[in-house]
Write a protein that holds these residues in place. Structure first.
Motif, PDB file in Angstrom:
ATOM      1  N   ARG A 183       0.932  -1.106   0.142  1.00  0.00           N
ATOM      2  CA  ARG A 183       0.006  -0.075  -0.028  1.00  0.00           C
ATOM      3  C   ARG A 183       0.755   1.031  -0.181  1.00  0.00           C
ATOM      4  O   ARG A 183       1.778   1.463   0.964  1.00  0.00           O
ATOM      5  N   ILE A 184       0.616   2.178  -0.970  1.00  0.00           N
ATOM      6  CA  ILE A 184       1.422   3.573  -0.816  1.00  0.00           C
ATOM      7  C   ILE A 184       0.638   4.434  -0.227  1.00  0.00           C
ATOM      8  O   ILE A 184      -0.435   4.756  -0.640  1.00  0.00           O
ATOM      9  N   ASN A 185       1.481   5.301   0.353  1.00  0.00           N
ATOM     10  CA  ASN A 185       0.875   6.212   1.148  1.00  0.00           C
ATOM     11  C   ASN A 185       1.064   7.646   0.278  1.00  0.00           C
ATOM     12  O   ASN A 185       0.235   8.117  -0.210  1.00  0.00           O
ATOM     13  N   LEU A 186       2.238   7.973   0.539  1.00  0.00           N
ATOM     14  CA  LEU A 186       2.820   9.201  -0.273  1.00  0.00           C
ATOM     15  C   LEU A 186       3.224   9.174  -1.324  1.00  0.00           C
ATOM     16  O   LEU A 186       3.978   8.140  -1.876  1.00  0.00           O
ATOM     17  N   MET A 187       2.827   9.868  -2.374  1.00  0.00           N
ATOM     18  CA  MET A 187       3.666  10.034  -3.673  1.00  0.00           C
ATOM     19  C   MET A 187       3.740  11.512  -4.093  1.00  0.00           C
ATOM     20  O   MET A 187       2.922  12.240  -3.568  1.00  0.00           O
ATOM     21  N   GLY A 188       4.507  11.747  -4.903  1.00  0.00           N
ATOM     22  CA  GLY A 188       4.794  13.222  -5.050  1.00  0.00           C
ATOM     23  C   GLY A 188       5.573  13.410  -6.553  1.00  0.00           C
ATOM     24  O   GLY A 188       6.023  12.513  -7.145  1.00  0.00           O
ATOM     25  N   TRP A 189       5.429  14.685  -7.146  1.00  0.00           N
ATOM     26  CA  TRP A 189       6.097  15.021  -8.338  1.00  0.00           C
ATOM     27  C   TRP A 189       7.128  16.049  -7.838  1.00  0.00           C
ATOM     28  O   TRP A 189       6.994  16.732  -7.103  1.00  0.00           O
ATOM     29  N   TYR A 190       8.295  15.728  -8.779  1.00  0.00           N
ATOM     30  CA  TYR A 190       9.515  16.777  -8.571  1.00  0.00           C
ATOM     31  C   TYR A 190       9.748  17.356 -10.090  1.00  0.00           C
ATOM     32  O   TYR A 190       9.305  16.651 -11.020  1.00  0.00           O
ATOM     33  N   ARG A 191      10.705  18.275  -9.918  1.00  0.00           N
ATOM     34  CA  ARG A 191      11.071  18.785 -11.375  1.00  0.00           C
ATOM     35  C   ARG A 191      12.540  19.162 -11.252  1.00  0.00           C
ATOM     36  O   ARG A 191      12.803  19.539 -10.065  1.00  0.00           O
ATOM     37  N   GLN A 192      13.183  19.139 -12.228  1.00  0.00           N
ATOM     38  CA  GLN A 192      14.691  19.482 -12.379  1.00  0.00           C
ATOM     39  C   GLN A 192      15.064  20.066 -13.636  1.00  0.00           C
ATOM     40  O   GLN A 192      14.767  19.741 -14.705  1.00  0.00           O
ATOM     41  N   VAL A 193      15.877  21.191 -13.575  1.00  0.00           N
ATOM     42  CA  VAL A 193      16.320  21.913 -14.659  1.00  0.00           C
ATOM     43  C   VAL A 193      17.853  21.530 -14.748  1.00  0.00           C
ATOM     44  O   VAL A 193      18.357  21.229 -13.586  1.00  0.00           O
ATOM     45  N   GLY A 228      21.588  21.316 -14.425  1.00  0.00           N
ATOM     46  CA  GLY A 228      22.574  22.045 -13.459  1.00  0.00           C
ATOM     47  C   GLY A 228      21.994  22.497 -12.242  1.00  0.00           C
ATOM     48  O   GLY A 228      22.547  22.889 -11.243  1.00  0.00           O
ATOM     49  N   LYS A 229      20.750  21.993 -11.901  1.00  0.00           N
ATOM     50  CA  LYS A 229      20.036  22.103 -10.379  1.00  0.00           C
ATOM     51  C   LYS A 229      19.699  21.136  -9.917  1.00  0.00           C
ATOM     52  O   LYS A 229      19.518  20.165 -10.530  1.00  0.00           O
ATOM     53  N   GLN A 230      19.484  21.160  -8.374  1.00  0.00           N
ATOM     54  CA  GLN A 230      18.600  19.770  -7.864  1.00  0.00           C
ATOM     55  C   GLN A 230      17.497  19.478  -8.285  1.00  0.00           C
ATOM     56  O   GLN A 230      16.370  20.631  -8.768  1.00  0.00           O
ATOM     57  N   ARG A 231      16.858  18.253  -8.163  1.00  0.00           N
ATOM     58  CA  ARG A 231      15.455  18.147  -8.172  1.00  0.00           C
ATOM     59  C   ARG A 231      14.756  18.741  -7.174  1.00  0.00           C
ATOM     60  O   ARG A 231      15.050  18.849  -6.033  1.00  0.00           O
ATOM     61  N   VAL A 232      13.656  19.374  -7.498  1.00  0.00           N
ATOM     62  CA  VAL A 232      12.696  20.116  -6.378  1.00  0.00           C
ATOM     63  C   VAL A 232      11.519  19.493  -6.471  1.00  0.00           C
ATOM     64  O   VAL A 232      10.844  19.222  -7.696  1.00  0.00           O
ATOM     65  N   LEU A 233      10.943  19.320  -5.290  1.00  0.00           N
ATOM     66  CA  LEU A 233       9.684  18.625  -4.828  1.00  0.00           C
ATOM     67  C   LEU A 233       8.633  19.868  -5.329  1.00  0.00           C
ATOM     68  O   LEU A 233       8.549  20.762  -4.582  1.00  0.00           O
ATOM     69  N   VAL A 234       7.629  19.499  -5.930  1.00  0.00           N
ATOM     70  CA  VAL A 234       6.466  20.620  -6.257  1.00  0.00           C
ATOM     71  C   VAL A 234       5.039  20.201  -5.779  1.00  0.00           C
ATOM     72  O   VAL A 234       4.428  20.866  -5.625  1.00  0.00           O
ATOM     73  N   ALA A 235       5.092  18.805  -5.551  1.00  0.00           N
ATOM     74  CA  ALA A 235       3.472  18.414  -5.325  1.00  0.00           C
ATOM     75  C   ALA A 235       3.580  17.093  -4.515  1.00  0.00           C
ATOM     76  O   ALA A 235       4.332  16.071  -4.912  1.00  0.00           O
ATOM     77  N   THR A 236       2.996  16.886  -3.545  1.00  0.00           N
ATOM     78  CA  THR A 236       2.471  15.633  -2.749  1.00  0.00           C
ATOM     79  C   THR A 236       1.126  15.232  -2.686  1.00  0.00           C
ATOM     80  O   THR A 236       0.256  16.214  -2.599  1.00  0.00           O
ATOM     81  N   SER A 237       0.953  13.853  -2.627  1.00  0.00           N
ATOM     82  CA  SER A 237      -0.484  13.334  -2.133  1.00  0.00           C
ATOM     83  C   SER A 237      -0.408  12.349  -1.324  1.00  0.00           C
ATOM     84  O   SER A 237       0.195  11.493  -1.694  1.00  0.00           O
ATOM     85  N   SER A 272      -2.631   9.071   0.245  1.00  0.00           N
ATOM     86  CA  SER A 272      -3.584   8.114  -0.384  1.00  0.00           C
ATOM     87  C   SER A 272      -4.997   8.569  -0.130  1.00  0.00           C
ATOM     88  O   SER A 272      -5.926   8.069  -0.720  1.00  0.00           O
ATOM     89  N   GLY A 273      -5.056   9.410   1.022  1.00  0.00           N
ATOM     90  CA  GLY A 273      -6.234  10.256   1.452  1.00  0.00           C
ATOM     91  C   GLY A 273      -6.844  11.131   0.747  1.00  0.00           C
ATOM     92  O   GLY A 273      -7.736  11.729   1.067  1.00  0.00           O
ATOM     93  N   GLY A 274      -5.714  11.710  -0.165  1.00  0.00           N
ATOM     94  CA  GLY A 274      -6.114  12.840  -0.802  1.00  0.00           C
ATOM     95  C   GLY A 274      -5.779  14.250  -0.140  1.00  0.00           C
ATOM     96  O   GLY A 274      -6.039  15.209  -0.606  1.00  0.00           O
ATOM     97  N   ILE A 275      -4.925  14.228   0.866  1.00  0.00           N
ATOM     98  CA  ILE A 275      -4.270  15.348   1.485  1.00  0.00           C
ATOM     99  C   ILE A 275      -3.172  15.767   0.618  1.00  0.00           C
ATOM    100  O   ILE A 275      -2.004  14.950   0.362  1.00  0.00           O
ATOM    101  N   THR A 276      -3.200  17.091   0.089  1.00  0.00           N
ATOM    102  CA  THR A 276      -2.067  17.413  -0.789  1.00  0.00           C
ATOM    103  C   THR A 276      -1.076  18.535  -0.201  1.00  0.00           C
ATOM    104  O   THR A 276      -1.777  19.360   0.566  1.00  0.00           O
TER     105      THR A 276
END
Length: 121
Positions: free
Chosen positions: A30-40, A42-51, A53-57
């Protein structure tokens, strides 16, 4: 082992929209937390959104009000609806399964190939 496959990126004009999708497969309970990152480059990956399993974002301030993260718990997928896109949203976007770590999160699995989002006129 868990595999993460992102899709849905592309070239879009400023003000446009894209929807990214990510599918997780493999040795997953069972997965609880998932998220999206982005990276440009020469820079570090940055977390942009999380959710949870219950829909808390949560969202990074830079995308709040424009991006929406959503989950399909049965399918182990997570989407990122991106509206009102800006040139500064240009990046490779990645998803991962997360675990809380102090005041932040850590990504638990090897990164997928990501999906390129380019916002340009």
């Amino acid at each position: 082992q868990v595999q993460l496959v992102e899709s849905g990126g592309g070239l879009v004009q400023p003000g446009g929209s894209l929807k990214l999708s990510c599918a997780a497969s493999g040795s997953i309970s069972r997965i609880n937390l998932m998220g999206w990152y982005r990276q440009v480059p020469g820079k570090q990956r940055v977390l942009v959104a999380t959710s949870t399993s219950g829909g808390i974002t949560t969202y990074a301030d830079s995308v709040k009000g424009r991006f929406t993260i959503s989950r399909d718990n049965a399918e182990n997928t997570v989407d990122l609806q991106m509206n009102s896109l800006k040139p500064e949203d240009t990046a490779v976007y990645y998803c991962n399964i997360l675990s809380p770590y102090g005041s932040t999160y850590i990504a638990l699995h090897a990164w997928g190939q990501g999906t390129q989002v380019t916002v340009s006129s």
